[in-house]
Design an enzyme around this catalytic site. Structure first.
Site, short mmCIF file in Angstrom:
data_model
loop_
_atom_site.label_atom_id
_atom_site.label_comp_id
_atom_site.label_asym_id
_atom_site.label_seq_id
_atom_site.Cartn_x
_atom_site.Cartn_y
_atom_site.Cartn_z
N PHE A 174 -3.66 5.14 -4.14
CA PHE A 174 -3.02 5.77 -2.81
C PHE A 174 -2.09 6.81 -3.59
O PHE A 174 -1.46 6.59 -4.55
CB PHE A 174 -2.21 4.73 -2.13
CG PHE A 174 -1.61 5.24 -0.87
CD1 PHE A 174 -2.42 5.41 0.43
CD2 PHE A 174 -0.36 5.43 -0.77
CE1 PHE A 174 -2.04 5.55 1.58
CE2 PHE A 174 -0.08 5.83 0.65
CZ PHE A 174 -0.72 5.90 1.76
N ASP A 187 0.05 -3.30 -6.24
CA ASP A 187 0.59 -2.99 -5.18
C ASP A 187 -0.54 -3.76 -4.06
O ASP A 187 -1.76 -3.70 -3.96
CB ASP A 187 -0.30 -1.42 -4.88
CG ASP A 187 0.21 -1.03 -3.33
OD1 ASP A 187 0.25 -1.52 -2.33
OD2 ASP A 187 0.75 0.35 -3.54
N TYR A 208 3.91 -3.13 7.50
CA TYR A 208 3.43 -2.57 9.04
C TYR A 208 1.86 -2.34 9.03
O TYR A 208 1.48 -2.02 10.09
CB TYR A 208 4.30 -1.00 8.96
CG TYR A 208 3.83 -0.17 7.93
CD1 TYR A 208 2.93 0.58 7.44
CD2 TYR A 208 4.81 0.19 7.07
CE1 TYR A 208 2.51 1.45 6.74
CE2 TYR A 208 4.89 1.10 6.05
CZ TYR A 208 3.60 1.39 5.85
OH TYR A 208 3.47 2.57 4.68
N LYS A 209 1.21 -2.85 8.08
CA LYS A 209 -0.11 -2.96 8.16
C LYS A 209 -0.64 -4.30 8.79
O LYS A 209 -0.50 -4.50 9.85
CB LYS A 209 -0.87 -2.44 6.84
CG LYS A 209 -0.47 -1.01 6.38
CD LYS A 209 -0.96 -0.59 4.95
CE LYS A 209 -0.29 0.81 4.90
NZ LYS A 209 -0.73 1.20 3.31
N ARG A 219 -12.71 5.47 8.24
CA ARG A 219 -12.30 4.05 7.88
C ARG A 219 -12.17 2.90 9.01
O ARG A 219 -11.40 3.43 9.78
CB ARG A 219 -10.89 4.17 7.09
CG ARG A 219 -10.71 3.22 5.96
CD ARG A 219 -9.43 3.42 5.01
NE ARG A 219 -8.31 3.87 6.16
CZ ARG A 219 -7.05 3.64 5.44
NH1 ARG A 219 -6.79 3.00 4.38
NH2 ARG A 219 -6.03 3.96 6.47
C1 LIG Z 1 0.09 2.19 2.76
C2 LIG Z 1 0.46 2.24 1.51
C3 LIG Z 1 1.47 2.74 1.10
C4 LIG Z 1 2.53 3.26 1.61
O1 LIG Z 1 3.66 3.49 1.14
P1 LIG Z 1 5.12 3.74 2.19
O2 LIG Z 1 6.14 3.79 1.05
O3 LIG Z 1 5.16 2.75 2.98
O4 LIG Z 1 4.76 5.29 2.64
C5 LIG Z 1 1.72 2.80 -0.57
N1 LIG Z 1 0.63 2.31 -1.27
C6 LIG Z 1 -0.46 1.78 -0.62
C7 LIG Z 1 -1.61 1.46 -1.74
C8 LIG Z 1 -0.73 1.81 0.42
O5 LIG Z 1 -1.86 1.42 0.99
#
Ligand SMILES: *Cc1c(COP(=O)(O)O)cnc(C)c1O
Length: 421
Positions: free
Chosen positions: A139, A216, A241-242, A390
């Site tokens: 990400f 992560d 939040y996911k 997705r």
């Molecule tokens: C959703 C997600 C993030 C989000 O990071 P935020 O700091 O909440 O914006 C980071 N890494 C991965 C792999 C994600 O899927």
């Protein structure tokens, strides 16, 4: 009806009908616990992996929080409850979701900020080593923060590459780590392909090189069982939040293994992570244990909703949640093979359920335009460049019928509005 149920000339069913799958689903009733789950203007919500739906009980919890601890308790609620909240919510997450003993998880900040803090902490504990490792398909925020930390600390970033429809395997990691490696950062479930990395084997390979491992968990927390303690993980973070339905911008969590807490120090020395915040002392002295990974005032209001989802998952059982997740992604792939592949779409996720999280990605050159059109009609997957739709499946709130409506709509959009490729 777009989907052929039976093979021509034979009784064999190609795909079980969604109605049958929903009728046999032991978790089907959980869907009604979410706000507006059957609002007809949302034909199919296939993005719970980006923003989970709110629970009805959360509206009550928030109203009660405003009226009670905040409205009447006022500042006294900090002493009575809120100071402990990041760690007590963290312990419950650890127990239900993360496979971790108490005292190793706190809720705080955002994933991005916690990635920074944990990367710096990990690198600091491996002083003298000159490299950090991450994969190219991770990400963006993970890669960007890694680049920033490397620049700040004078380290070299080594990138791993993996096929775009799967992800990083233990042998890929073993091939690049060595005595120069300080820290390896990977996603447990890849945000695009949905590939599940082998947490135990990769962590072992990293430890064999004397480095630390940071996972992560953004796309696995709450949907793919995780065993942080059993896998001997050093550090982990993830958002809420996911699949934890904490709401937009809800705080993230971080895990630091007990055996590492003494040796590690995080770089943002705030008063709330100090040993006695209200002494207002002249210098920073870190708190004992997990509290030292907190920096500023914890986002107490924003950590209320996720408590409801953690309890809902505890009620359903994470094993049952995973079973339904697998059934949903299996059905999604069967539907994609049946109605999207003939239109030129290509699956970009693992076919082996054991290697797949709770979403799939399907690629087609026209999917950017298709996604925009679908959103207007209340069919809500998401688009991930260069050309992927997705399909995210949040097991307690997504029905098989909803999934089927969504995939049928994607096929209809592709077929009826066939533009130039
Ligand atoms: C959703 C997600 C993030 C989000 O990071 P935020 O700091 O909440 O914006 C980071 N890494 C991965 C792999 C994600 O899927």
């Amino acid at each position: 009806m777009l989907i052929r149920r039976y093979q021509i000339g034979g009784p064999a069913m190609t795909i079980a009908p969604a109605s049958q799958l929903d009728a046999a689903d032991p978790l089907a009733a959980f869907r009604s616990r979410f706000v507006a789950a059957d609002d007809p203007s949302v034909v199919a919500y296939l993005d719970g992996n980006s923003l989970g739906r709110p629970l009805a009980v959360t509206a009550e919890r928030l109203a009660g929080f405003v009226a009670g601890p905040w409205g009447r308790g006022l500042i006294r609620s900090w002493d009575e409850a809120w100071m402990a909240e990041p760690l007590t919510v963290g312990d419950r997450l650890a127990e239900v979701i993360l496979g971790a003993a108490p005292g190793q998880v706190t809720v705080a900040d955002s994933t991005s900020v916690l990635l920074y803090k944990l990367m710096r902490a990990g690198i600091g504990a491996r002083a003298g080593r000159s490299e950090v490792v991450i994969d190219r398909d991770n990400f963006p925020t993970d890669r960007f923060i890694m680049e920033g930390v490397a620049a700040e600390c004078g380290l070299v970033v080594r990138y791993l590459s993996a096929p775009h429809d799967t992800g990083v395997r233990p042998a890929d990691v073993a091939a690049v780590v060595g005595e120069r490696t300080a820290l390896v950062v990977l996603s447990h479930v890849a945000y695009r392909s949905g590939f599940i990395a082998d947490m135990a084997a990769i962590t072992r390979a990293v430890h064999d090189a004397g480095a630390l491992m940071l996972w992560d968990l953004c796309h696995s927390a709450g949907v793919v069982p995780v065993e942080l303690d059993a896998c001997d993980v050093d550090l982990a973070t993830g958002c809420t939040y996911k699949y934890l339905n904490g709401g937009p911008g809800s705080p993230a969590f971080c895990y630091v293994a007990t055996r590492r807490q003494e040796e590690l120090s995080q770089p943002i020395w705030g008063w709330m992570g100090a040993s006695d915040p209200f002494a207002m002392g002249p210098e920073y002295r870190p708190a004992q244990g997990m509290r030292k990974f907190i920096s500023g005032t914890p986002p107490v209001l924003a950590m209320q909703p996720l408590k409801d989802m953690v309890e809902l998952i505890a009620e359903a059982g994470l094993t049952a949640v995973r079973q339904k997740s697998v059934a949903l992604t299996e059905h999604a792939i069967a539907l994609a093979d049946e109605v999207l592949a003939p239109l030129g779409a290509v699956l970009a996720s693992p076919r082996d359920a054991a290697e797949r999280g709770s979403h799939i990605t399907v690629d087609h050159p026209r999917f950017a335009a298709v996604t925009a059109a679908l959103w207007k009609g209340g069919v809500i997957p998401d688009f991930r460049p260069p050309d992927g739709i997705r399909i995210g499946l949040s097991p307690l709130s997504t029905s098989f019928a909803e999934l089927e409506r969504g995939v049928e709509a994607i096929a209809r959009e592709l077929r009826d509005h066939a533009g130039p490729h």
